[in-house]
Design a protein around this motif. Structure first.
Motif, short mmCIF file in Angstrom:
data_model
loop_
_atom_site.label_atom_id
_atom_site.label_comp_id
_atom_site.label_asym_id
_atom_site.label_seq_id
_atom_site.Cartn_x
_atom_site.Cartn_y
_atom_site.Cartn_z
N ASP A 46 0.83 -1.21 0.00
CA ASP A 46 0.00 0.00 0.00
C ASP A 46 0.86 1.26 0.00
OD1 ASP A 46 -2.26 -1.58 0.06
OD2 ASP A 46 -2.64 -1.28 2.20
N GLU A 49 2.50 1.83 -3.43
CA GLU A 49 1.55 2.40 -4.39
C GLU A 49 1.26 3.86 -4.07
OE1 GLU A 49 0.52 0.89 -7.14
OE2 GLU A 49 1.66 -0.89 -6.60
N GLU A 50 1.06 4.17 -2.80
CA GLU A 50 0.79 5.55 -2.39
C GLU A 50 1.96 6.47 -2.74
OE1 GLU A 50 -0.97 8.95 -0.87
OE2 GLU A 50 -1.90 7.01 -1.32
N ARG A 54 1.55 9.71 -5.20
CA ARG A 54 1.97 11.06 -4.83
C ARG A 54 2.97 11.62 -5.85
NH1 ARG A 54 2.78 11.33 1.74
NH2 ARG A 54 0.69 10.57 2.29
N VAL A 79 5.41 8.20 3.83
CA VAL A 79 4.20 7.37 3.70
C VAL A 79 4.31 6.15 4.62
CG1 VAL A 79 2.92 5.86 2.11
CG2 VAL A 79 3.64 8.13 1.36
#
Length: 163
Positions: A46, A49-50, A54, A79
């Motif tokens: 996660d 991917e984040e 961004r 993150v």
């Protein structure tokens, strides 16, 4: 691991091939950094991917090709810390799948448990990914002299463990 200036420029311009190249070029490094904070495969995925979402949303802010790597590394760390903080507030029960993934963090499993997360990160960035002290300093926001001291102390601790 690093992408060329041309690829970075094409990335900023929105070239799909360049985006894919950047995505794969930094995978191992970013995953190492992210997993050192999140500790689970799902959270690391996660966060990975984040980080790229961004980056894609803010790619216009990248003025120089060199800034691409710095942005990625700092964003990945931020993150991952956010996700780790969020999860520390929740009651978490690890799944069997989390424990059964031997390839996710091989370096940390070889290092003594007594080393701090930051010491493991310094050793990984320096030895596994061959980062310069300047690059490590930028990623961890610490002076080079402090990093070198921590690095030497961690290596000495490893030597003592191996005796």
């Amino acid at each position: 691991m690093k992408v060329t200036k041309e690829t970075a420029k094409a990335f900023v311009a929105g070239d799909k091939k360049a985006i894919e190249e950047v995505y794969t070029a930094y995978h191992d490094l970013l995953y190492f950094i992210i997993f050192s904070y999140t500790k689970t495969k799902e959270d690391a995925d996660d966060a990975y991917e984040e980080t790229f979402l961004r980056l894609l949303n803010n790619k216009d802010a990248i003025k120089e090709p060199k800034a691409l790597q710095s942005y990625l590394l700092l964003t990945a760390k931020s993150v991952a810390i956010d996700i780790a903080k969020k999860n520390s507030k929740m009651e978490y029960l690890p799944s069997i799948e989390d424990e059964a993934s031997p390839t996710v963090e091989p370096l940390s499993s070889l290092l003594p448990y007594t080393l701090s997360k930051e010491d493991k990160e310094i050793i990984g960035l320096r030895l596994v990914f061959s980062f310069s002290w300047n690059e490590i300093s930028a990623i961890l926001s610490k002076p080079i002299s402090t990093l070198k001291k921590q690095y030497r102390e961690a290596l000495n601790e490893i030597k003592e463990e191996l005796k």
